[in-house]
Design an enzyme around this catalytic site. Structure first.
Site, PDB file in Angstrom:
ATOM      1  N   ASP A  13       0.694  -1.450  -0.065  1.00 16.00           N
ATOM      2  CA  ASP A  13      -0.039   0.088  -0.078  1.00 16.00           C
ATOM      3  C   ASP A  13       0.753   1.069  -0.020  1.00 16.00           C
ATOM      4  O   ASP A  13       0.595   2.237   0.469  1.00 16.00           O
ATOM      5  CB  ASP A  13      -1.082  -0.010   1.203  1.00 16.00           C
ATOM      6  CG  ASP A  13      -1.668  -1.183   1.132  1.00 16.00           C
ATOM      7  OD1 ASP A  13      -2.390  -1.710   0.099  1.00 16.00           O
ATOM      8  OD2 ASP A  13      -2.193  -1.611   2.388  1.00 16.00           O
ATOM      9  N   LYS A  16       1.932   1.904  -5.043  1.00 12.71           N
ATOM     10  CA  LYS A  16       2.669   1.483  -6.162  1.00 12.71           C
ATOM     11  C   LYS A  16       1.708   1.758  -7.457  1.00 12.71           C
ATOM     12  O   LYS A  16       2.086   1.802  -8.679  1.00 12.71           O
ATOM     13  CB  LYS A  16       2.827  -0.221  -5.958  1.00 12.71           C
ATOM     14  CG  LYS A  16       3.691  -0.485  -4.888  1.00 12.71           C
ATOM     15  CD  LYS A  16       3.660  -2.025  -4.621  1.00 12.71           C
ATOM     16  CE  LYS A  16       2.463  -2.638  -4.320  1.00 12.71           C
ATOM     17  NZ  LYS A  16       2.257  -2.180  -2.890  1.00 12.71           N
ATOM     18  N   GLY A  40      -4.304  -4.156  -3.887  1.00 16.02           N
ATOM     19  CA  GLY A  40      -5.474  -3.390  -4.049  1.00 16.02           C
ATOM     20  C   GLY A  40      -4.965  -1.892  -4.047  1.00 16.02           C
ATOM     21  O   GLY A  40      -3.955  -1.378  -3.582  1.00 16.02           O
ATOM     22  N   HIS A  41      -4.977  -1.606  -5.452  1.00 12.57           N
ATOM     23  CA  HIS A  41      -4.349  -0.436  -5.771  1.00 12.57           C
ATOM     24  C   HIS A  41      -5.523   0.616  -6.428  1.00 12.57           C
ATOM     25  O   HIS A  41      -6.316   0.334  -7.060  1.00 12.57           O
ATOM     26  CB  HIS A  41      -3.493  -0.685  -7.094  1.00 12.57           C
ATOM     27  CG  HIS A  41      -2.320  -1.890  -7.136  1.00 12.57           C
ATOM     28  ND1 HIS A  41      -1.601  -1.740  -5.870  1.00 12.57           N
ATOM     29  CD2 HIS A  41      -2.359  -2.988  -7.948  1.00 12.57           C
ATOM     30  CE1 HIS A  41      -1.058  -2.982  -6.030  1.00 12.57           C
ATOM     31  NE2 HIS A  41      -1.448  -3.826  -7.078  1.00 12.57           N
ATOM     32  N   GLN A 223       2.192  -6.047  -3.071  1.00 18.66           N
ATOM     33  CA  GLN A 223       2.626  -6.175  -1.591  1.00 18.66           C
ATOM     34  C   GLN A 223       3.775  -5.407  -1.429  1.00 18.66           C
ATOM     35  O   GLN A 223       4.119  -4.533  -2.096  1.00 18.66           O
ATOM     36  CB  GLN A 223       2.725  -7.759  -1.188  1.00 18.66           C
ATOM     37  CG  GLN A 223       1.416  -8.400  -1.064  1.00 18.66           C
ATOM     38  CD  GLN A 223       0.945  -8.878  -2.634  1.00 18.66           C
ATOM     39  OE1 GLN A 223       1.762  -9.649  -3.034  1.00 18.66           O
ATOM     40  NE2 GLN A 223      -0.362  -8.618  -2.707  1.00 18.66           N
TER      41      GLN A 223
HETATM   42  P1  GDP Z   1      -0.453   0.072  -3.546  1.00 22.15           P
HETATM   43  O1  GDP Z   1      -1.310  -0.976  -3.127  1.00 22.15           O
HETATM   44  O2  GDP Z   1       0.750   0.264  -3.232  1.00 22.15           O
HETATM   45  O3  GDP Z   1      -0.802   0.675  -5.005  1.00 22.15           O
HETATM   46  O4  GDP Z   1      -0.956   1.404  -2.781  1.00 22.15           O
HETATM   47  P2  GDP Z   1      -2.793   1.407  -2.422  1.00 22.15           P
HETATM   48  O5  GDP Z   1      -3.505   2.250  -3.552  1.00 22.15           O
HETATM   49  O6  GDP Z   1      -3.167   0.471  -1.749  1.00 22.15           O
HETATM   50  O7  GDP Z   1      -2.841   2.649  -1.190  1.00 22.15           O
HETATM   51  C1  GDP Z   1      -2.180   3.944  -1.530  1.00 22.15           C
HETATM   52  C2  GDP Z   1      -3.141   5.090  -1.085  1.00 22.15           C
HETATM   53  O8  GDP Z   1      -2.775   6.251  -1.164  1.00 22.15           O
HETATM   54  C3  GDP Z   1      -4.258   4.988  -2.528  1.00 22.15           C
HETATM   55  O9  GDP Z   1      -5.516   5.715  -1.918  1.00 22.15           O
HETATM   56  C4  GDP Z   1      -3.507   6.265  -3.355  1.00 22.15           C
HETATM   57  O10 GDP Z   1      -4.692   7.034  -3.998  1.00 22.15           O
HETATM   58  C5  GDP Z   1      -2.922   7.197  -2.190  1.00 22.15           C
HETATM   59  N1  GDP Z   1      -1.962   7.853  -2.730  1.00 22.15           N
HETATM   60  C6  GDP Z   1      -0.898   7.554  -3.447  1.00 22.15           C
HETATM   61  N2  GDP Z   1       0.166   8.299  -3.618  1.00 22.15           N
HETATM   62  C7  GDP Z   1      -0.171   9.580  -2.792  1.00 22.15           C
HETATM   63  C8  GDP Z   1       0.358  10.553  -2.207  1.00 22.15           C
HETATM   64  O11 GDP Z   1       1.331  11.028  -2.713  1.00 22.15           O
HETATM   65  N3  GDP Z   1      -0.220  11.310  -1.563  1.00 22.15           N
HETATM   66  C9  GDP Z   1      -1.628  10.947  -0.991  1.00 22.15           C
HETATM   67  N4  GDP Z   1      -2.160  11.648  -0.172  1.00 22.15           N
HETATM   68  N5  GDP Z   1      -2.223   9.677  -1.569  1.00 22.15           N
HETATM   69  C10 GDP Z   1      -1.556   9.160  -2.185  1.00 22.15           C
HETATM   70  P1  IMO Z   2      -1.093  -4.301  -2.164  1.00 20.49           P
HETATM   71  O1  IMO Z   2      -0.196  -4.745  -3.490  1.00 20.49           O
HETATM   72  C1  IMO Z   2      -0.950  -4.672   2.050  1.00 20.49           C
HETATM   73  C2  IMO Z   2      -0.960  -8.789   3.828  1.00 20.49           C
HETATM   74  C3  IMO Z   2      -2.181  -9.173   4.453  1.00 20.49           C
HETATM   75  C4  IMO Z   2      -1.750 -10.131   5.467  1.00 20.49           C
HETATM   76  C5  IMO Z   2      -0.413 -10.840   4.527  1.00 20.49           C
HETATM   77  C6  IMO Z   2      -0.889 -12.014   4.021  1.00 20.49           C
HETATM   78  O2  IMO Z   2      -2.282  -3.558  -2.085  1.00 20.49           O
HETATM   79  O3  IMO Z   2       0.323  -3.327  -1.442  1.00 20.49           O
HETATM   80  P2  IMO Z   2      -2.301 -12.611   2.168  1.00 20.49           P
HETATM   81  O4  IMO Z   2      -3.989 -12.438   1.849  1.00 20.49           O
HETATM   82  O5  IMO Z   2      -1.520 -12.332   1.152  1.00 20.49           O
HETATM   83  O6  IMO Z   2      -2.218 -14.345   2.188  1.00 20.49           O
HETATM   84  O7  IMO Z   2      -2.397 -12.023   3.433  1.00 20.49           O
HETATM   85  O8  IMO Z   2      -0.217  -9.766   3.535  1.00 20.49           O
HETATM   86  N1  IMO Z   2      -1.185  -8.098   2.287  1.00 20.49           N
HETATM   87  C7  IMO Z   2      -1.094  -6.873   2.045  1.00 20.49           C
HETATM   88  N2  IMO Z   2      -1.026  -5.834   2.672  1.00 20.49           N
HETATM   89  N3  IMO Z   2      -0.867  -4.419   0.835  1.00 20.49           N
HETATM   90  C8  IMO Z   2      -1.235  -5.678  -0.218  1.00 20.49           C
HETATM   91  O9  IMO Z   2      -1.080  -5.467  -1.305  1.00 20.49           O
HETATM   92  C9  IMO Z   2      -1.266  -6.711   0.664  1.00 20.49           C
HETATM   93  N4  IMO Z   2      -1.632  -8.170   0.226  1.00 20.49           N
HETATM   94  C10 IMO Z   2      -1.259  -9.053   1.317  1.00 20.49           C
HETATM   95  O10 IMO Z   2      -2.825  -7.949   5.171  1.00 20.49           O
HETATM   96  O11 IMO Z   2      -1.012  -9.378   6.694  1.00 20.49           O
HETATM   97 MG    MG Z   3      -2.831  -1.701  -1.863  1.00 19.23          MG
END
Ligand code: GDP
Ligand code: IMO
Ligand code: MG
Length: 429
Positions: A13, A16, A40-41, A223
């Site tokens: 999270d 990416k 989840g992106h 991840q």
């Molecule tokens: P990922 O799993 O690595 O793709 O990240 P996620 O999408 O799960 O979580 C990142 C969250 O931060 C998302 O809701 C993005 O829209 C948000 N985000 C990404 N870059 C920035 C940033 O520079 N500033 C802020 N405030 N939010 C950001």
């Molecule tokens: P993105 O790509 C954050 C965490 C789960 C749990 C552990 C194992 O959005 O960054 P799993 O279902 O993979 O067996 O869970 O890994 N986890 C993540 N945490 N971002 C993710 O993906 C994750 N994918 C799995 O919360 O701790």
């Molecule tokens: Mg994510």
């Protein structure tokens, strides 16, 4: 011309998806190489918000997208995600999306088992996404998996299906669950096969041909390194290798296919699920980070745990993950803090450590050593050039670079695609 791999440098999270979407403009193709729909992106483009789990983030721009052999694929989740994005005007067709015919499938009983195990684990639970990721990888390594290519041969599953169901029926019996209904499983697979098979290809061939033709390949990790099954906070990890080293093997290319490794790190730290987290702030400051950063999971909606930036962990992630440069995201979340802290080392039983120890008991016990700096009151949100950043924010970024021994090559200042500062173009290396 360097191909670029994007990987998470913390516990996932990190942002990416936003960075992959942004870089996809410069890429000829985007490839997912591990994980599944546990990812989840969130991508924000103007008024539109796109949430992706299984589909490569390049799909939003229409960049040709590939799901490599290292991914575990839930075909029903795939269908739902394609339909959901289709309703937002993002199309995934067999021309724009190709799925490796060697991907192992996530089946309904994998999801069941993931949930049953978590429910039975009480306080010791891993806090998985309950998507069946772990059980599907177990079957792949145990040589029992049904793969995408098997969907074209459902009448010939015979001994393979025997092995698979014998294994799972024993596990299910332990949980008081009925055996797998084989006829129903085959019927369900037959139904979904028609949807999946048009996307199924020997992806390794396309990618090798693209490489020979000098195309720019963007590998999209899911991840983060601290969730890597070898290098992460075991057993509180996911079931795949999330490091850049997995990009080649998980897509069918040799190791030299990856040039620049862009590690994504938040300007602070979050974690969702159980496991050690040395800089976690279970106080008002942690709450404030969570509220300002909207730290709720894209996949499960769970509240993410929040804490200060841990330079020890990111330095370690950069080393084992093979990271060339860092994209530092969410710097805007730190706007307005009177002071900001960075973890520079740990204390463990009176000793000072400059790395994260392997054993879970030690990991739970380490105490962070902090360096605290004055914060900044100006806003960085929406900044698109280095000159737009306040001096204290630049000082913070420079200190992080020093501590993690890795240059910051991008800075992200909001969820919006364009609110990104490019320091050095990873593709031009
Ligand atoms: P990922 O799993 O690595 O793709 O990240 P996620 O999408 O799960 O979580 C990142 C969250 O931060 C998302 O809701 C993005 O829209 C948000 N985000 C990404 N870059 C920035 C940033 O520079 N500033 C802020 N405030 N939010 C950001
Ligand atoms: P993105 O790509 C954050 C965490 C789960 C749990 C552990 C194992 O959005 O960054 P799993 O279902 O993979 O067996 O869970 O890994 N986890 C993540 N945490 N971002 C993710 O993906 C994750 N994918 C799995 O919360 O701790
Ligand atoms: Mg994510």
């Amino acid at each position: 011309m360097a191909n670029v791999a994007v990987i998470g440098a913390q516990w996932g999270d990190e942002g990416k998806g936003k960075i992959v979407d942004w870089l996809a403009e410069r890429a000829d193709m985007v490839v997912r190489f591990q994980g599944g729909h546990n990812a989840g992106h969130t991508l924000v483009v103007g008024e539109n918000v796109y949430k992706l789990s299984l589909l490569p983030s390049g799909i939003v721009r229409g960049t040709p997208s590939f799901i490599g052999n290292g991914v575990v694929l839930d075909p029903w989740a795939l269908k739902n995600e394609i339909a959901r994005l289709g309703a937002q005007g993002v199309t995934a067709t067999p021309e724009t999306l190709r799925i490796a015919d060697t991907c192992a499938l996530i089946l309904p009983f994998h999801r069941d088992l993931d949930g049953l195990r978590e429910d039975a684990s009480g306080a010791g639970k891993i806090g998985t996404t309950r998507r069946g990721i772990g059980p599907a990888y177990e079957d792949k390594v145990g040589r029992r998996a049904i793969r995408v290519c098997d969907l074209a041969h459902l009448d010939d599953l015979g001994p393979q299906l025997d092995r698979l169901t014998a294994h799972h029926d024993a596990l299910r019996a332990g949980f008081g669950e009925p055996p797998i209904d084989r006829a129903r499983l085959i019927a369900e697979l037959r139904e979904i096969a028609g949807f999946v098979l048009p996307f199924a290809k020997p992806v390794w061939r396309d990618l090798n041909a693209a490489r020979s033709a000098g195309k720019r390949i963007l590998f999209e990790g899911a991840q983060g390194v601290l969730l890597d099954v070898d290098h992460g906070t075991y057993p509180f990890v996911t079931s795949s290798n999330t490091i850049a080293g997995a990009a080649a093997g998980g897509s069918g290319l040799g190791p030299s296919a990856v040039g620049f490794v862009l590690g994504i790190a938040k300007a602070y730290t979050t974690r969702v699920g159980s496991g050690p987290f040395p800089t976690e702030l279970e106080n008002e400051t942690g709450e404030r980070l969570g509220v300002r950063g909207h730290e709720f999971g894209t996949v499960t909606g769970r509240k993410r745990r929040c804490g200060w930036f841990d330079a020890v962990l990111v330095r370690q992630a950069a080393a084992v993950g093979g990271i060339t440069g860092i994209a530092l995201t969410k710097i805007d979340v730190l706007d307005g803090f009177a002071a900001v802290s960075i973890c520079t080392g740990y204390k463990l039983r009176g000793e000072t450590l400059d790395y994260f120890p392997a054993h879970a008991a030690d990991q739970a016990l380490v105490e962070p050593i902090y360096e605290t700096m004055e914060g900044w009151q100006e806003t960085t949100a929406g900044a698109r050039s280095w000159a737009d950043l306040p001096a204290q924010a630049i000082k913070y970024i420079r200190r992080i670079e020093e501590l993690i021994r890795c240059p910051v090559t991008l800075v992200s200042t909001s969820p919006q695609r364009a609110d990104t500062i490019l320091v050095r173009d990873p593709f031009s290396d």
